[in-house]
Each structure stands twice: as C-alpha cells, then as structure tokens.
Design an enzyme around this catalytic site. Structure first.
Site, PDB file in Angstrom:
ATOM      1  N   TYR A 186       0.839  -1.202   0.000  1.00 17.05           N
ATOM      2  CA  TYR A 186       0.000   0.000   0.000  1.00 17.05           C
ATOM      3  C   TYR A 186       0.874   1.253   0.000  1.00 17.05           C
ATOM      4  O   TYR A 186       0.623   2.195  -0.760  1.00 17.05           O
ATOM      5  CB  TYR A 186      -0.933  -0.012   1.214  1.00 17.05           C
ATOM      6  CG  TYR A 186      -2.093   0.948   1.099  1.00 17.05           C
ATOM      7  CD1 TYR A 186      -3.260   0.585   0.427  1.00 17.05           C
ATOM      8  CD2 TYR A 186      -2.030   2.215   1.655  1.00 17.05           C
ATOM      9  CE1 TYR A 186      -4.330   1.462   0.316  1.00 17.05           C
ATOM     10  CE2 TYR A 186      -3.093   3.095   1.558  1.00 17.05           C
ATOM     11  CZ  TYR A 186      -4.238   2.711   0.891  1.00 17.05           C
ATOM     12  OH  TYR A 186      -5.295   3.589   0.781  1.00 17.05           O
ATOM     13  N   HIS A 218       1.191   3.965  -3.214  1.00 19.12           N
ATOM     14  CA  HIS A 218       0.850   5.362  -2.950  1.00 19.12           C
ATOM     15  C   HIS A 218       2.062   6.297  -3.036  1.00 19.12           C
ATOM     16  O   HIS A 218       1.896   7.518  -3.091  1.00 19.12           O
ATOM     17  CB  HIS A 218       0.119   5.494  -1.610  1.00 19.12           C
ATOM     18  CG  HIS A 218      -1.308   5.085  -1.732  1.00 19.12           C
ATOM     19  ND1 HIS A 218      -1.695   3.768  -1.670  1.00 19.12           N
ATOM     20  CD2 HIS A 218      -2.423   5.812  -1.956  1.00 19.12           C
ATOM     21  CE1 HIS A 218      -3.002   3.702  -1.850  1.00 19.12           C
ATOM     22  NE2 HIS A 218      -3.474   4.934  -2.030  1.00 19.12           N
ATOM     23  N   TYR A 251      -5.592  16.311  -0.552  1.00 23.86           N
ATOM     24  CA  TYR A 251      -5.959  14.931  -0.233  1.00 23.86           C
ATOM     25  C   TYR A 251      -4.763  14.249   0.420  1.00 23.86           C
ATOM     26  O   TYR A 251      -3.668  14.213  -0.131  1.00 23.86           O
ATOM     27  CB  TYR A 251      -6.375  14.204  -1.511  1.00 23.86           C
ATOM     28  CG  TYR A 251      -6.932  12.812  -1.297  1.00 23.86           C
ATOM     29  CD1 TYR A 251      -7.524  12.424  -0.105  1.00 23.86           C
ATOM     30  CD2 TYR A 251      -6.881  11.880  -2.312  1.00 23.86           C
ATOM     31  CE1 TYR A 251      -8.041  11.165   0.066  1.00 23.86           C
ATOM     32  CE2 TYR A 251      -7.397  10.604  -2.160  1.00 23.86           C
ATOM     33  CZ  TYR A 251      -7.976  10.266  -0.962  1.00 23.86           C
ATOM     34  OH  TYR A 251      -8.483   9.001  -0.800  1.00 23.86           O
ATOM     35  N   TRP A 254      -7.511   1.708 -10.530  1.00 20.85           N
ATOM     36  CA  TRP A 254      -6.735   2.022  -9.327  1.00 20.85           C
ATOM     37  C   TRP A 254      -7.399   1.392  -8.103  1.00 20.85           C
ATOM     38  O   TRP A 254      -6.743   0.805  -7.251  1.00 20.85           O
ATOM     39  CB  TRP A 254      -6.598   3.539  -9.182  1.00 20.85           C
ATOM     40  CG  TRP A 254      -5.915   3.978  -7.933  1.00 20.85           C
ATOM     41  CD1 TRP A 254      -6.504   4.491  -6.805  1.00 20.85           C
ATOM     42  CD2 TRP A 254      -4.516   3.924  -7.641  1.00 20.85           C
ATOM     43  NE1 TRP A 254      -5.559   4.774  -5.847  1.00 20.85           N
ATOM     44  CE2 TRP A 254      -4.332   4.429  -6.346  1.00 20.85           C
ATOM     45  CE3 TRP A 254      -3.403   3.503  -8.363  1.00 20.85           C
ATOM     46  CZ2 TRP A 254      -3.081   4.529  -5.742  1.00 20.85           C
ATOM     47  CZ3 TRP A 254      -2.156   3.611  -7.763  1.00 20.85           C
ATOM     48  CH2 TRP A 254      -2.007   4.112  -6.475  1.00 20.85           C
ATOM     49  N   TRP A 255      -8.705   1.523  -8.023  1.00 20.75           N
ATOM     50  CA  TRP A 255      -9.433   0.959  -6.882  1.00 20.75           C
ATOM     51  C   TRP A 255      -9.329  -0.565  -6.840  1.00 20.75           C
ATOM     52  O   TRP A 255      -9.292  -1.146  -5.766  1.00 20.75           O
ATOM     53  CB  TRP A 255     -10.889   1.402  -6.908  1.00 20.75           C
ATOM     54  CG  TRP A 255     -11.094   2.855  -6.571  1.00 20.75           C
ATOM     55  CD1 TRP A 255     -10.183   3.720  -6.020  1.00 20.75           C
ATOM     56  CD2 TRP A 255     -12.274   3.619  -6.773  1.00 20.75           C
ATOM     57  NE1 TRP A 255     -10.734   4.963  -5.862  1.00 20.75           N
ATOM     58  CE2 TRP A 255     -12.014   4.939  -6.317  1.00 20.75           C
ATOM     59  CE3 TRP A 255     -13.531   3.326  -7.293  1.00 20.75           C
ATOM     60  CZ2 TRP A 255     -12.978   5.944  -6.366  1.00 20.75           C
ATOM     61  CZ3 TRP A 255     -14.480   4.335  -7.340  1.00 20.75           C
ATOM     62  CH2 TRP A 255     -14.212   5.620  -6.870  1.00 20.75           C
TER      63      TRP A 255
END
Length: 109
Positions: free
Chosen positions: A18, A22, A41, A79-80
């Site tokens: 993760y 990112h 964000y 992406w999700w």
C-alpha cells in the site's frame, strides 16, 4: 469548502505494498482527483492498529456529482481494483460506505 475525513482498515500483510503504490500514484488518478474538486488529499496510516485516515478539502458545489464522475472514471476504477483488496472495511461503516465517514468536531483555520 468542505473538509472530509474518513477511516478504513488496512490488511497487515499489505502495508508495504500500500505504501509502495501510494508513493507513485498514477498520474491520471491524480488528475481525476483534481478535476473532482478535491484539494489537499492526504492519507495517514496508524500502526499497529492498521487504520488509514483520509482527509481532503472539497472545493466544488456538487460533491455527490463529482464523486459519481470519479467513480465512473475507468482509470480510477482500475486504481481501486489495486487498492481495495488491501483495505478492510470497518464493521461500523454505514450502508454503502467503503471508507467510513467521520464527523468534524474541531477545526482551527
């Protein structure tokens, strides 16, 4: 402007992955975030509980519409599919929520 905070779990076996994905978010995903009127964000990770806290500022005038446009974007959907299996929905999330929404109780401008 509206400030949005939300929370979700992160599966322990996916923490490194993760962080890796990112560290290099796809440019088209970043573009979609911006065109959806999202600014500042940020995602924070709390270990050892493995909780992700996200924060962003919404500067548009149709949050639901902008979120629907983002959800319909094919690159964002891809992406999700990378990120969602690493996450763990909270048992207390509301119906239809992936990331659990949070109530803002304090802000210092």
């Amino acid at each position: 402007m509206k400030r949005i905070g939300s929370l979700i779990g992160l599966r322990a076996e996916h923490i490194a992955e993760y962080k890796r994905v990112h560290a290099a978010v796809w440019p088209d995903v970043l573009k979609q975030i911006g065109s959806s009127n999202i600014r500042n964000y940020t995602i924070f990770l709390r270990e050892p509980e493995n909780l992700l806290f996200s924060y962003f500022e919404y500067v548009g005038d149709d949050l639901d519409g902008d979120m629907a446009k983002m959800a319909a974007d094919p690159v964002t959907q891809e992406w999700w599919t990378v990120c969602m299996p690493m996450q763990k929905q909270l048992e207390t999330a509301g119906e239809g929520e992936w990331w659990a929404s949070m109530e803002e109780v304090f802000h210092q401008p």
